[in-house]
Design an enzyme around this catalytic site. Structure first.
Site, PDB file in Angstrom:
ATOM      1  N   ASN A 161       0.604  -1.134   0.076  1.00 29.56           N
ATOM      2  CA  ASN A 161       0.010  -0.102  -0.023  1.00 29.56           C
ATOM      3  C   ASN A 161       0.848   1.223   0.069  1.00 29.56           C
ATOM      4  O   ASN A 161       0.309   2.283  -0.554  1.00 29.56           O
ATOM      5  CB  ASN A 161      -1.086   0.136   1.136  1.00 29.56           C
ATOM      6  CG  ASN A 161      -0.366  -0.350   2.440  1.00 29.56           C
ATOM      7  OD1 ASN A 161       0.614  -0.630   2.630  1.00 29.56           O
ATOM      8  ND2 ASN A 161      -1.350   0.328   3.629  1.00 29.56           N
ATOM      9  N   LYS A 184      12.222  -7.704   1.257  1.00 28.01           N
ATOM     10  CA  LYS A 184      11.389  -8.346   0.450  1.00 28.01           C
ATOM     11  C   LYS A 184      10.021  -7.431   0.247  1.00 28.01           C
ATOM     12  O   LYS A 184       9.180  -7.404   1.258  1.00 28.01           O
ATOM     13  CB  LYS A 184      10.736  -9.603   0.699  1.00 28.01           C
ATOM     14  CG  LYS A 184       9.858 -10.344  -0.204  1.00 28.01           C
ATOM     15  CD  LYS A 184       9.067 -11.544   0.242  1.00 28.01           C
ATOM     16  CE  LYS A 184       7.664 -11.138   0.971  1.00 28.01           C
ATOM     17  NZ  LYS A 184       6.724 -10.250   0.266  1.00 28.01           N
ATOM     18  N   GLY A 238       2.519  -5.031   7.697  1.00 29.51           N
ATOM     19  CA  GLY A 238       1.409  -5.761   7.087  1.00 29.51           C
ATOM     20  C   GLY A 238       0.342  -6.225   7.949  1.00 29.51           C
ATOM     21  O   GLY A 238       0.150  -5.311   9.117  1.00 29.51           O
ATOM     22  N   GLU A 260       4.861  -3.333  12.356  1.00 29.71           N
ATOM     23  CA  GLU A 260       3.755  -2.350  11.980  1.00 29.71           C
ATOM     24  C   GLU A 260       2.336  -3.181  11.527  1.00 29.71           C
ATOM     25  O   GLU A 260       2.374  -3.600  10.484  1.00 29.71           O
ATOM     26  CB  GLU A 260       4.073  -1.408  10.954  1.00 29.71           C
ATOM     27  CG  GLU A 260       5.313  -0.624  11.677  1.00 29.71           C
ATOM     28  CD  GLU A 260       5.082   0.211  13.014  1.00 29.71           C
ATOM     29  OE1 GLU A 260       3.874   0.313  13.175  1.00 29.71           O
ATOM     30  OE2 GLU A 260       6.065   0.546  13.467  1.00 29.71           O
ATOM     31  N   ARG A 288      -7.002   8.945   2.317  1.00 30.48           N
ATOM     32  CA  ARG A 288      -5.897   8.811   2.063  1.00 30.48           C
ATOM     33  C   ARG A 288      -5.633   7.410   1.380  1.00 30.48           C
ATOM     34  O   ARG A 288      -6.034   6.540   2.132  1.00 30.48           O
ATOM     35  CB  ARG A 288      -4.978   9.085   3.247  1.00 30.48           C
ATOM     36  CG  ARG A 288      -3.572   8.976   3.170  1.00 30.48           C
ATOM     37  CD  ARG A 288      -2.978   9.295   4.477  1.00 30.48           C
ATOM     38  NE  ARG A 288      -1.242   9.136   4.389  1.00 30.48           N
ATOM     39  CZ  ARG A 288      -0.644   8.545   5.225  1.00 30.48           C
ATOM     40  NH1 ARG A 288      -1.361   7.732   6.003  1.00 30.48           N
ATOM     41  NH2 ARG A 288       0.742   8.270   4.929  1.00 30.48           N
ATOM     42  N   CYS A 294      -3.243   1.336   7.138  1.00 29.63           N
ATOM     43  CA  CYS A 294      -3.614   0.836   8.331  1.00 29.63           C
ATOM     44  C   CYS A 294      -3.936   2.001   9.229  1.00 29.63           C
ATOM     45  O   CYS A 294      -4.539   1.610  10.410  1.00 29.63           O
ATOM     46  CB  CYS A 294      -2.343   0.133   9.050  1.00 29.63           C
ATOM     47  SG  CYS A 294      -0.787   1.184   8.789  1.00 29.63           S
ATOM     48  N   GLU A 391     -10.556  -4.434   9.400  1.00 29.67           N
ATOM     49  CA  GLU A 391     -10.052  -3.524   8.635  1.00 29.67           C
ATOM     50  C   GLU A 391     -10.583  -3.588   7.468  1.00 29.67           C
ATOM     51  O   GLU A 391     -10.754  -4.628   6.566  1.00 29.67           O
ATOM     52  CB  GLU A 391      -8.462  -3.720   8.303  1.00 29.67           C
ATOM     53  CG  GLU A 391      -7.592  -3.228   9.487  1.00 29.67           C
ATOM     54  CD  GLU A 391      -6.188  -2.922   8.834  1.00 29.67           C
ATOM     55  OE1 GLU A 391      -5.730  -4.232   8.692  1.00 29.67           O
ATOM     56  OE2 GLU A 391      -5.527  -2.160   8.951  1.00 29.67           O
ATOM     57  N   SER A 451       0.813  10.647  10.205  1.00 33.06           N
ATOM     58  CA  SER A 451       2.286  10.019   9.786  1.00 33.06           C
ATOM     59  C   SER A 451       3.133  11.303   9.567  1.00 33.06           C
ATOM     60  O   SER A 451       3.086  12.290   8.939  1.00 33.06           O
ATOM     61  CB  SER A 451       2.124   9.291   8.533  1.00 33.06           C
ATOM     62  OG  SER A 451       0.676   8.579   8.781  1.00 33.06           O
TER      63      SER A 451
HETATM   64  O1  LIG Z   1      -0.803   0.691   6.179  1.00 37.46           O
HETATM   65  C1  LIG Z   1       0.124   1.550   7.061  1.00 37.46           C
HETATM   66  C2  LIG Z   1       1.247   1.974   6.378  1.00 37.46           C
HETATM   67  C3  LIG Z   1       1.410   3.384   7.037  1.00 37.46           C
HETATM   68  C4  LIG Z   1       1.403   4.302   6.263  1.00 37.46           C
HETATM   69  C5  LIG Z   1       1.781   5.606   7.107  1.00 37.46           C
HETATM   70  O2  LIG Z   1       2.895   5.773   7.334  1.00 37.46           O
HETATM   71  O3  LIG Z   1       1.071   6.395   7.185  1.00 37.46           O
END
Ligand SMILES: O=CCCCC(=O)O
Length: 487
Positions: A161, A184, A238, A260, A288, A294, A391, A451
């Site tokens: 993502n 990976k 993930g 995470e 977004r 996540c 989710e 973020s």
């Molecule tokens: O799906 C989660 C990835 C985190 C994205 C972010 O840094 O906001």
């Protein structure tokens, strides 16, 4: 590259594995196709690593570790800084590449390149600030010497993502700390990582420090590396389901982990909130990355006095969003990553509707090719709807109404996840009270995006372990060594 064309950016990426500083075909010459999620068409073929290729990558990382750990921190930082410059210089072509393989609109892809690059700039600055300590023992005779050393060869597994930023968020601190890596990327989006690899190599990253495996056999290739015992760290972004399995594998050789994982973010709007700001924040927190994050707001809890107006405004905004291929001008909602993602969103929306939720806008797929789902708002979503617990990972906003602060907090915390929560209120005391009681690693207070490379990103409960970014991000790749000095 002087021109930015779709075929140009795809052709410019090396499609092989990167092991010991060399691009190399997968054993047996095996490849797999990468698809454009907006059209379903094949963009290109990429090397499909086998378990044997995986071991070769770990061998290279292990061989490079001792020398890399001694590399001057300033030079490690300068490699990151040069890579930051290259990412920003090439922002346009890299954004197009990302949009092609992942689907997000170009404006968002440009934003992700900048976000990704910032992790390198941040950790370029952190590389030279790894500190230690010297203290007198309480008995006055001995001395304590405390130093930090790289964890060692690290395995990094990144999601589809945010194909570039989740890479730089792990590679940045690993490089700064002096760890070598096997990385990976997700099979759906290997191209951004392959482009990033060349950028790091061109910036002077020594051979063997970063080794890249693209594969369709993620478990078959990575599990033996995790269980091998020579890698000392796993950093994964993930789902919680996959994270749990990886944690089990890591327990074998007691690897350090950064996890995470999934989220189920509540978005609370109190009667006293600035409604314009709350709707803007809701759009950001929900839309977004097409909701494929996540951090995406997964449940909206709105206080009764403003619930109708909030729902009306959010519905109007969601219904007006232009849907299409991310490369088209003005598109805000691109395709979901694959058919399975569309199926999951469809199932969750139908489940909520069957349990009594009302669809205010959207509620179905978009006719034609590609993995598109309409921006959707649901209201009267009951607490037993599956989407209250799972989710959604798509453009769907479920709204429920609450009366009291206590009720809102109970609903918000009623989840196994604890990544991020959002709160909109203009009452300072309530804001602090609610932020403190929300069970989440991060809270957006009157803010729809949390973020930031300079802030510690991560969750509690089953949303993960550890933090990425901020001043603590580098610690995930460092061990603390204490030397007891006898005077
Ligand atoms: O799906 C989660 C990835 C985190 C994205 C972010 O840094 O906001």
């Amino acid at each position: 590259m002087s021109t930015v064309s779709e075929s140009g950016v795809v052709d410019a990426v090396a499609k092989e594995l990167f092991i010991g500083g060399k691009w190399t075909a997968a054993s047996g010459g095996r490849t797999f196709p990468v698809h454009d999620p907006a059209t379903g068409e094949v963009l290109c073929e990429v090397a499909d690593a086998s378990p044997g290729d995986g071991v070769a990558a770990l061998d290279a990382a292990v061989a490079a570790q001792a020398e890399w750990a001694q590399h001057p921190p300033r030079e490690r930082g300068e490699i990151l800084r040069r890579s930051y410059d290259a990412l920003m210089r090439r922002q346009e072509e890299l954004a197009l590449l990302m949009t092609l393989e992942m689907g997000k609109p170009l404006a968002e892809a440009r934003g992700e390149i900048a976000y990704a690059a910032e992790f390198f700039r941040w950790f370029a600055e952190e590389a030279v600030r790894i500190d230690g300590g010297f203290a007198t023992a309480p008995n006055g005779t001995g001395r304590f010497l405390v130093t930090k050393q790289p964890v060692g060869p690290s395995i990094l597994i990144t999601p589809w993502n945010f194909p570039m930023a989740m890479g730089t968020r792990k590679i940045g601190p690993a490089v700064a700390a002096g760890c070598t890596m096997v990385i990976k990327p997700a099979a759906q989006t290997p191209l951004s990582m392959l482009a990033l690899t060349q950028i790091l190599a061109d910036a002077g990253l020594p051979d063997g420090v970063l080794n890249v495996l693209t594969t369709t056999d993620s478990g078959g290739v990575m599990e033996p590396l995790i269980r091998d015992g020579r890698a000392r760290k796993l950093s994964f972004t993930g789902s919680t389901a996959v994270g749990r399995k990886l944690l089990e594998q890591c327990s074998d050789k007691v690897l350090r982990t950064s996890m995470e994982l999934g989220g189920n973010a509540p978005f609370l709007v109190f009667d006293d909130a600035d409604l314009d700001a709350a709707v803007d924040g809701a759009m950001q927190a929900k839309m977004r990355n097409i909701g494929e994050a996540c951090t995406a707001a997964n449940r909206f809890y709105v206080q009764r006095g403003i619930a109708d107006e909030f729902s009306r405004r959010l519905t109007e905004r969601m219904a007006a969003l232009p849907i299409g291929r991310g490369t088209e001008d003005g598109v805000v909602v691109g395709p979901l990553i694959d058919e399975a993602a569309v199926e999951k969103v469809t199932t969750l929306v139908n489940d909520a509707a069957q349990r009594g939720a009302r669809v205010l806008t959207g509620g179905s797929t978009v006719d034609g090719p590609g993995n598109f789902y309409q921006p959707t708002v649901l209201t009267d979503v009951p607490a037993d709807a599956r989407m209250a617990a799972e989710e959604i990972f798509g453009p769907v906003a479920p709204i429920s109404v609450f009366d009291t602060e206590e009720e809102a907090l109970a609903a918000a915390n009623d989840t196994e996840y604890g990544l991020v929560s959002y709160v909109y209120t203009n009452d300072l005391k309530r804001a602090l009270r609610v932020c403190e009681r929300l069970e989440a690693g991060m809270v957006g207070l009157n803010q729809g995006i949390v973020s930031n490379p300079a802030a510690p990103f991560g969750g509690i409960k089953q949303s993960g372990l550890g933090r990425e970014g901020g001043t603590v991000g580098i610690d995930e790749f460092l061990e603390t060594k204490y030397i007891a000095v006898n005077l």
